[in-house]
Scaffold this active site. Structure first.
Site, PDB file in Angstrom:
ATOM      1  N   LYS A 198     -13.687  53.949 -10.559  1.00 55.05           N
ATOM      2  CA  LYS A 198     -13.730  52.730 -10.030  1.00 55.05           C
ATOM      3  C   LYS A 198     -13.651  52.758  -8.868  1.00 55.05           C
ATOM      4  CE  LYS A 198     -10.584  50.752 -13.518  1.00 55.05           C
ATOM      5  NZ  LYS A 198      -9.294  51.021 -14.547  1.00 55.05           N
TER       6      LYS A 198
ATOM      7  N   GLN B 162      -3.132  52.291 -12.917  1.00 57.17           N
ATOM      8  CA  GLN B 162      -4.144  52.923 -14.421  1.00 57.17           C
ATOM      9  C   GLN B 162      -2.970  52.986 -15.065  1.00 57.17           C
ATOM     10  OE1 GLN B 162      -7.664  52.731 -14.208  1.00 57.17           O
ATOM     11  NE2 GLN B 162      -6.721  53.841 -16.468  1.00 57.17           N
TER      12      GLN B 162
ATOM     13  N   ASP C 278      -6.205  43.499 -11.727  1.00 54.05           N
ATOM     14  CA  ASP C 278      -6.212  43.401 -12.607  1.00 54.05           C
ATOM     15  C   ASP C 278      -5.705  42.220 -13.735  1.00 54.05           C
ATOM     16  OD1 ASP C 278      -7.808  45.676 -13.382  1.00 54.05           O
ATOM     17  OD2 ASP C 278      -5.427  46.416 -13.896  1.00 54.05           O
TER      18      ASP C 278
END
Lengths: 312, 312
Positions: free
Chosen positions: B73, B117, B140
């Site tokens: 990422k 994460q 997200d």
């Protein structure tokens, strides 16, 4: 068929009647018992905290149907032993004035639930207004935070009508896990939150709507069929799987030849009751559950605000 | 079949290959073109505002798979011309320390997107941590506010993997309205937001999951089949309606006889490609779209934070 399968205390009391072939789902009786239980919760809550749950209902403008709804809500709230606060504003009310009122209600410790009756007149923005309500007081469950909590499977306040449908389903069907559920109608008020609730219960859920190609074929696969379209008489006997449980959320008023009016649903009841296993009538099915669930949500909000406990 | 039907600029460029009978959906190529477009947006945005979009990625603990993901990422973010900030914390990190970091990132004007994460190690609460992120920086799209906005059909930030699937579907299928979509898997990360997105596009949407009685029969009714279960090889040829578009979200690593490993999906690709009309391969299908959509979401967040414009 011998009545609801659940051991839920709300379905003790008088058993539903059998009419035609289908068991009639007695939403009116269920709502009455639920309201009685809430009245008892209100008394016990007062004994514990010396606090009476309070619901503020805001009506802007003079829509006659809305006036009837909010009067009914206020009356039922009062009957359950809660405080009921009515704010009836002229249709000239500005967005700023309405938001200022909501800010005062958010800050008011005597108010545990806030409901702004929709639709709003004129240029008032229903999304901005709904989302100005403190999510902990959003007893209609229509704000972004409560919708998100429902979508993510977290605790929160669930919109009243789909919650009422779910309570009836759990009482009359029992375990829902694995059943095929079809929801016809994809509104934010009923269809979408209903689908989320049924998914949470472990149903396989299909949402059909205006663009669905063959809603009848889909409906015929449903163990649980929830119809919330506002199209009266949409669903006939040939839409229903024999033995299915049918929940009719639609309410339309029709004028009879004799000049009187009558409430009918989205389902052709007199046909459907010969095919369905269990079915809600209109009126007396889902309708009474909506206000009972508003009281339930207000009690839940008061509990969370005062006790800081989340209801799972 | 001659390639994608959409006029979306992201599918100009090289056309997907045909292998077996089905058209191969080239997620890798699409993601590359999308990333190039975003890199151009980043330059134009800098020219307008002298601001470079910045993404903060937070990793707690030493899960090897998570380390690979966050490195990828960060690398892709950097390649798109954005700023990439990595915060790698030991697994002894307390909830308070993590929330304090998020509060600093929320307040930091150089940061437009924040990603923590998952999964988090130990007792760290993923719901509390996710919802501590400012919803405008929640790239997200996993927080309550963005989930609620999606559920209510409002603009917001959509989770990356289902967004990637939707972009592929719109490019390769074109108009989705009225199509039967079946989503297998009901996770908050993929299945549920995917269902919301397809509903928003006018599909008739069914969500199937572990409790679904006959997922194969349901899947065979799907014009669009999205499989996101994590069960490798679950979906064979006999689950697929001839000509359907199949999106395989699953990624599992299997060990081959020669000791090497290979990535496979939830769909038995070598069977399915003889029945499906269009299908994503694994790898090279949905996977590359996830990171590209993370960049897209970060660009969108920067635009909304700096320009105050909501992307519809």
């Amino acid at each position: 068929m011998t009545g609801p399968v659940s051991s839920d205390p709300h379905v003790s009391g008088p058993q539903p009647h059998v009419r035609g072939d289908a068991l009639l789902i007695d939403g009116k009786g269920f709502a009455n018992r639920l309201t009685q239980d809430i009245a008892e919760d209100v008394r016990a809550f007062y004994a514990r905290h010396q606090v009476t749950p309070g619901l503020a209902v805001v009506l802007v403008g003079n829509d006659p149907a809305s006036e009837v709804y909010v009067r009914n809500k206020a009356l039922q709230t009062h009957r359950a032993g809660m405080r009921s606060f009515m704010h009836m504003l002229p249709e000239t009310t500005s967005q700023e004035e309405l938001l200022a009122l909501i800010a005062r209600l958010n800050a008011d410790p005597e108010i545990h639930g806030i409901l702004v009756q929709l639709p709003l007149p004129g240029d008032l923005d229903p999304v901005a207004v709904t989302n100005a309500i403190d999510p902990r007081k959003d007893v209609d469950g229509l704000g972004v935070v409560n919708a998100g909590r429902l979508a993510l499977g977290l605790s929160g306040i669930v919109p009243c009508t789909p919650l009422g449908c779910l309570l009836l389903l759990k009482a009359y069907v029992g375990e829902l896990r694995g059943l095929n559920a079809v929801v016809i109608g994809a509104s934010n008020l009923v269809g979408r939150p209903m689908a989320q609730l049924l998914l949470r219960e472990g149903c396989t859920v299909t949402v059909a709507h205006i663009d669905t190609r063959d809603p009848q074929a889909l409906a015929r696969q449903a163990d649980i069929l929830v119809v919330a379209t506002g199209c009266r008489g949409l669903v006939g006997a040939d839409w229903i799987k024999p033995g299915a449980t049918v929940i009719d959320v639609g309410i339309s008023r029709i004028r009879l030849d004799n000049g009187k009016t009558r409430l009918v649903g989205d389902v052709v009841f007199d046909e459907a009751r010969h095919v369905a296993g269990q079915i809600t009538p209109v009126p007396g099915g889902v309708g009474p559950m909506t206000i009972a669930c508003l009281l339930r949500n207000t009690m839940q909000a008061a509990r969370e605000l005062v006790e800081g406990v989340e209801t799972p």
